[in-house]
Design a protein around this motif. Structure first.
Motif, mmCIF file in Angstrom:
data_model
loop_
_atom_site.group_PDB
_atom_site.id
_atom_site.type_symbol
_atom_site.label_atom_id
_atom_site.label_comp_id
_atom_site.label_asym_id
_atom_site.label_seq_id
_atom_site.Cartn_x
_atom_site.Cartn_y
_atom_site.Cartn_z
ATOM 1 N N GLU A 67 0.831 -1.214 0.000
ATOM 2 C CA GLU A 67 0.000 0.000 0.000
ATOM 3 C C GLU A 67 0.856 1.251 0.000
ATOM 4 O O GLU A 67 0.516 2.264 -0.632
ATOM 5 C CB GLU A 67 -0.902 -0.027 1.241
ATOM 6 C CG GLU A 67 -2.051 0.958 1.214
ATOM 7 C CD GLU A 67 -2.927 0.835 2.454
ATOM 8 O OE1 GLU A 67 -4.042 1.334 2.429
ATOM 9 O OE2 GLU A 67 -2.465 0.238 3.450
ATOM 10 N N ILE A 70 2.095 2.068 -3.680
ATOM 11 C CA ILE A 70 1.207 2.406 -4.795
ATOM 12 C C ILE A 70 0.575 3.756 -4.522
ATOM 13 O O ILE A 70 0.226 4.073 -3.402
ATOM 14 C CB ILE A 70 0.131 1.329 -5.050
ATOM 15 C CG1 ILE A 70 -0.610 0.962 -3.758
ATOM 16 C CG2 ILE A 70 0.719 0.125 -5.693
ATOM 17 C CD1 ILE A 70 -1.713 -0.038 -3.968
ATOM 18 N N CYS B 28 -9.735 -1.300 -9.235
ATOM 19 C CA CYS B 28 -8.274 -1.167 -9.165
ATOM 20 C C CYS B 28 -7.777 -0.192 -10.233
ATOM 21 O O CYS B 28 -6.851 0.583 -9.985
ATOM 22 C CB CYS B 28 -7.609 -2.527 -9.367
ATOM 23 S SG CYS B 28 -7.874 -3.648 -7.997
ATOM 24 N N GLY B 31 -8.086 3.079 -9.019
ATOM 25 C CA GLY B 31 -7.212 3.386 -7.890
ATOM 26 C C GLY B 31 -7.902 3.310 -6.546
ATOM 27 O O GLY B 31 -7.406 3.842 -5.549
ATOM 28 N N ARG B 33 -8.636 1.999 -3.169
ATOM 29 C CA ARG B 33 -7.849 1.185 -2.259
ATOM 30 C C ARG B 33 -8.620 -0.061 -1.814
ATOM 31 O O ARG B 33 -8.032 -1.133 -1.630
ATOM 32 C CB ARG B 33 -7.457 2.028 -1.039
ATOM 33 C CG ARG B 33 -6.396 1.418 -0.161
ATOM 34 C CD ARG B 33 -5.059 1.229 -0.861
ATOM 35 N NE ARG B 33 -4.144 2.318 -0.670
ATOM 36 C CZ ARG B 33 -3.417 2.854 -1.641
ATOM 37 N NH1 ARG B 33 -3.534 2.405 -2.870
ATOM 38 N NH2 ARG B 33 -2.570 3.821 -1.403
ATOM 39 N N TYR B 35 -10.748 -1.911 -3.464
ATOM 40 C CA TYR B 35 -10.700 -2.968 -4.470
ATOM 41 C C TYR B 35 -9.288 -3.525 -4.639
ATOM 42 O O TYR B 35 -9.100 -4.709 -4.915
ATOM 43 C CB TYR B 35 -11.234 -2.440 -5.812
ATOM 44 C CG TYR B 35 -12.730 -2.206 -5.802
ATOM 45 C CD1 TYR B 35 -13.251 -0.912 -5.813
ATOM 46 C CD2 TYR B 35 -13.611 -3.273 -5.772
ATOM 47 C CE1 TYR B 35 -14.615 -0.698 -5.796
ATOM 48 C CE2 TYR B 35 -14.981 -3.060 -5.752
ATOM 49 C CZ TYR B 35 -15.471 -1.779 -5.771
ATOM 50 O OH TYR B 35 -16.827 -1.560 -5.749
ATOM 51 N N GLN B 36 -8.305 -2.673 -4.473
ATOM 52 C CA GLN B 36 -6.929 -3.151 -4.556
ATOM 53 C C GLN B 36 -6.668 -4.175 -3.460
ATOM 54 O O GLN B 36 -6.030 -5.217 -3.703
ATOM 55 C CB GLN B 36 -5.959 -1.968 -4.429
ATOM 56 C CG GLN B 36 -5.908 -1.081 -5.658
ATOM 57 C CD GLN B 36 -5.119 0.183 -5.457
ATOM 58 O OE1 GLN B 36 -4.902 0.605 -4.326
ATOM 59 N NE2 GLN B 36 -4.686 0.812 -6.537
ATOM 60 N N LYS B 37 -7.180 -3.892 -2.291
ATOM 61 C CA LYS B 37 -6.952 -4.831 -1.193
ATOM 62 C C LYS B 37 -7.691 -6.145 -1.436
ATOM 63 O O LYS B 37 -7.178 -7.222 -1.127
ATOM 64 C CB LYS B 37 -7.410 -4.210 0.129
ATOM 65 C CG LYS B 37 -6.945 -5.021 1.319
ATOM 66 C CD LYS B 37 -7.087 -4.299 2.622
ATOM 67 C CE LYS B 37 -6.479 -5.191 3.712
ATOM 68 N NZ LYS B 37 -6.832 -4.741 5.046
ATOM 69 N N TYR B 40 -5.693 -8.121 -3.848
ATOM 70 C CA TYR B 40 -4.513 -8.662 -3.168
ATOM 71 C C TYR B 40 -4.893 -9.877 -2.327
ATOM 72 O O TYR B 40 -4.242 -10.922 -2.385
ATOM 73 C CB TYR B 40 -3.884 -7.575 -2.297
ATOM 74 C CG TYR B 40 -2.926 -8.111 -1.266
ATOM 75 C CD1 TYR B 40 -3.327 -8.258 0.064
ATOM 76 C CD2 TYR B 40 -1.636 -8.481 -1.608
ATOM 77 C CE1 TYR B 40 -2.461 -8.763 1.002
ATOM 78 C CE2 TYR B 40 -0.763 -8.983 -0.658
ATOM 79 C CZ TYR B 40 -1.188 -9.126 0.646
ATOM 80 O OH TYR B 40 -0.333 -9.632 1.590
ATOM 81 N N PHE B 73 -0.718 -3.394 -9.866
ATOM 82 C CA PHE B 73 -1.594 -2.233 -9.685
ATOM 83 C C PHE B 73 -1.202 -1.084 -10.601
ATOM 84 O O PHE B 73 -2.044 -0.317 -11.066
ATOM 85 C CB PHE B 73 -1.580 -1.773 -8.224
ATOM 86 C CG PHE B 73 -2.207 -2.760 -7.270
ATOM 87 C CD1 PHE B 73 -1.560 -3.134 -6.105
ATOM 88 C CD2 PHE B 73 -3.443 -3.316 -7.538
ATOM 89 C CE1 PHE B 73 -2.131 -4.047 -5.224
ATOM 90 C CE2 PHE B 73 -4.016 -4.233 -6.671
ATOM 91 C CZ PHE B 73 -3.359 -4.599 -5.514
#
Lengths: 515, 203
Positions: A67, A70, B28, B31, B33, B35-37, B40, B73
């Motif tokens: 985190e 990015i 993602c 950007g 966060r 959805y990025q998590k 992951y 990402f």
């Protein structure tokens, strides 16, 4: 439609028939190459089958580390939400101010002037304060005319006469009492021929307790005012000229001494206002500044804080071969005067960064291997880059900046004013066309987009501009300032690559217009 | 023994992916966060499992995985929905492992001469030994051999593709793989023997 489909199908069928069964004999070594890639037994298959299903749960700290690396792109949305309204406010304010300027001409319609009873003998009274005289305030003044002067046979002496206000077709002017003959000749009053009318060489008579400096300022202002005001008139015909004897409204202290007030009525409604007739009291606190200039572009290169790659040689070479060049910048600012000395500004501008570099190439040694990164475009991948001048290339970045400046004026009332402007601007990278030496000094990384490796990101700039401003008129001023701009953050998006912080030294010219 | 075509294996997984995977990818790209998590968390264990084969220990594997996800990402907007998303992520992890190898400039200087290369792997050996143990044995290999072994035996690259990726000759790829293969077989045989030795109480 079906006809075309059928016709194309026939064509395809005929091609297929022609080449569909063509056979080619492969070379002898083809089978050997295939066999060399085949495993001898099931060993690889078994291993692959086993390990492909292998999962390993990561530690909880892994996500935090990812985190932190990015970019938080949501912030871009927030920034878009912030600066788009700012731009809207900026242009909206400019539009409103411009509209208001023209709207003022419409307010002077058909307001009857009534002047109340107080006779003015002297306007030297220190109790007089600056007041704006405009059509909205003169709404209850009863006008009493002492005498009507017919316009047909007399000449008005416009020297030492000052226009105080316009009300539709009527004008209130203050004229020197010494000028006994006040009249106008029809033939002498023509559009824009002010110089023909001014024919008096008499100056203001000074009184004993009259401040000499005030006298000078009044005389100077009157001359400027009269010439400017008359030059804008389109007086086609003067209907009447009357002397106002009773005017309770306290006029500006810059009104002349021992003067009478005249009411001039014309046949044409004078709706156009010469903007230079504005007194200081009528100016708003807003202004717009256009700024443009040239700048030398420099770059500070530093090694990344956490990277397993040693960039020492790379940075040393880049510092040697990347040379500053000149590029331009320009933009508009909306200024707001907090007081006479302080002013804040915001707006939008475009700034360009250019550097040239020249280099030579040679074959790399056996130990050199160019790095390969996803999203990276590598030019000369098999060439070792050296200091030299056999070849040349360019680094260019373009930003759209949203500045926020604060300006301090040391002597705001002077014709030549010294100021210092400082502040920050947020630079949105809008153009990238760069190439720089890659890791290990082999190959050139080519960037034609900000997302190309190692990535270019938005940044913050710090500005310091000492400024010399020359007041051309009450509304317009020009200036020149040396500029210094420094990037507070690195523009390299990838934390594991060489960090770049550009800075600029230049000179700019400004044109400022008040409203 | 039937020959198998070990051309490049595209992960044609027919697994039941979460219904909202497209939403996660879109989030993602934006950007977000959250959805990025989610992305992951969905792929982390599998990708770490892949990185464990390329790294010498878990710490290095986690570093590799972190860098790989950062690249995922950063470049997710380039994913064009033309293939399997998990395969795309896996390719990024593998390329990242290759790049990390290149950065360290490891050469094939390590010697495998000390290893007894006469191991004979029986059919049931690999079935008995767990995946984790096999990965641990792979980690014991020197890095260069480990990389080529993974690319050829597990990922299914040809020697020509390996030579282009690692910028070595095809012959080098073949010879190094041959040595890595012998090493792996010997290691498996030795490990199998250890597993099946009767327990002897100390005297």
């Amino acid at each position: 439609m079906n006809l075309f489909v059928n016709r194309n199908k026939k064509f395809e069928d005929s091609i297929k028939n022609q080449i569909g069964d063509v056979e080619y004999k492969p070379s002898e070594s083809s089978w050997e190459k295939i066999v060399s890639n085949l495993p001898e037994d099931d060993f690889e298959f078994s291993i692959a089958d086993k390990v492909n299903s292998f999962h390993q749960n990561p530690e909880n700290t892994n996500w935090e580390k990812i985190e932190s690396k990015i970019p938080f792109k949501n912030f871009q949305n927030i920034k878009r939400i912030v600066w788009i309204p700012l731009l809207f406010i900026f242009f909206g304010s400019a539009a409103v101010l411009t509209f208001k300027t023209f709207l003022n001409t419409e307010k002077q319609n058909a307001v009857s002037i009534k002047i109340k009873s107080e006779k003015l003998n002297s306007l030297q009274d220190e109790s007089f304060q600056k007041q704006k005289i405009n059509a909205e305030k003169i709404s209850s003044i009863q006008f009493l005319a002492k005498e009507n002067i017919k316009p047909s046979s007399k000449i008005i002496n416009y020297k030492n006469t000052r226009l105080l206000t316009n009300v539709g077709s009527k004008k209130i002017v203050a004229t020197n009492n010494q000028n006994k003959n006040t009249s106008v000749s029809k033939s002498s009053i023509k559009p824009g021929v002010s110089k023909q009318i001014i024919n008096s060489d008499k100056s203001i008579e000074k009184k004993n307790n009259f401040d000499e400096s005030l006298s000078n300022s009044i005389e100077k202002e009157q001359t400027n005012n009269i010439e400017n005001s008359i030059s804008s008139y389109k007086i086609n015909d003067v209907k009447s000229i009357s002397q106002i004897t009773n005017l309770p409204v306290k006029v500006s202290p810059f009104a002349p001494l021992n003067y009478s007030l005249l009411l001039i009525e014309t046949t044409n409604d004078e709706k156009r206002i010469n903007k230079s007739k504005y007194s200081e009291d009528e100016l708003t606190r807003f202004s717009i500044t256009a700024i443009t200039g040239m700048q030398y572009c420099y770059n500070i290169l530093t090694a990344p804080a956490n990277s397993s790659i040693n960039f020492t040689e790379n940075i040393a070479l880049r510092r040697k071969i990347e040379l500053p060049a000149v590029d331009w910048n320009g933009g508009f600012l909306l200024d707001y005067e907090i007081n006479d000395n302080w002013r804040i500004s915001t707006g939008v501008s475009v700034s360009n960064f250019t550097q040239n570099f020249q280099y030579s190439i040679t074959s790399p040694s056996a130990n050199h291997q160019p790095i390969s990164e996803p999203g990276a475009t590598l030019s000369n991948p098999n060439d070792s880059i050296l200091y030299g001048n056999a070849m040349g290339n360019r680094i260019k970045y373009t930003w759209t900046e949203i500045p926020l400046f604060i300006t301090y004026s040391f002597n705001p009332k002077s014709k030549i004013c010294f100021e210092i402007m400082t502040g920050i601007s947020y630079g949105i990278i809008s153009g990238v066309d760069a190439a720089f030496v890659s890791y290990d000094n082999v190959g050139l990384l080519v960037l034609t987009d900000k997302s190309n490796f190692p990535g270019i990101k938005n940044n913050l700039f710090f500005h310091v501009n000492p400024h010399v401003n020359y007041q051309i008129s009450k509304l317009v001023s020009v200036g020149v300032c040396p500029t210094f701009k420094y990037s507070l953050t690195s523009i390299t998006a990838n934390d594991s690559w060489v960090q770049q912080q550009p800075y600029f030294i230049g000179i700019s010219a400004t044109l400022r217009r008040k409203f | 023994m039937a020959a198998r075509n070990h051309s490049f294996i595209i992960f044609d997984l027919i697994i039941s992916m979460p219904i909202n995977v497209e939403e996660i990818i879109k989030g993602c790209i934006d950007g977000d966060r959250k959805y990025q998590k989610q992305l992951y968390e969905h792929f982390a264990s599998k990708m770490l499992g892949i990185c464990m084969r390329y790294a010498k220990d878990k710490a290095e594997a986690e570093d590799m995985m972190q860098e790989g996800f950062v690249k995922v990402f950063m470049s997710i907007k380039n994913f064009r929905n033309e293939g399997n998303f998990e395969g795309w992520v896996k390719r990024i992890m593998v390329y990242n492992a290759i790049n990390m190898f290149k950065i360290r400039k490891r050469k094939f200087r390590e010697s495998l001469d000390s290893i007894d290369a006469d191991g004979i792997v029986e059919n049931n050996m690999i079935e008995i030994i767990s995946a984790k143990e096999i990965v641990t044995l792979i980690q014991q290999m020197p890095e260069g051999y480990r990389l080529i072994f993974n690319l050829f035996a597990v990922e299914g690259y040809t020697h020509r593709e390996i030579s282009e990726l690692l910028e070595i000759s095809e012959g080098t790829s073949k010879s190094q793989y041959s040595r890595a293969r012998q090493f792996m077989k010997a290691a498996l045989t030795k490990h199998y023997k250890i597993l099946n030795e009767p327990f002897r109480e100390p005297k």
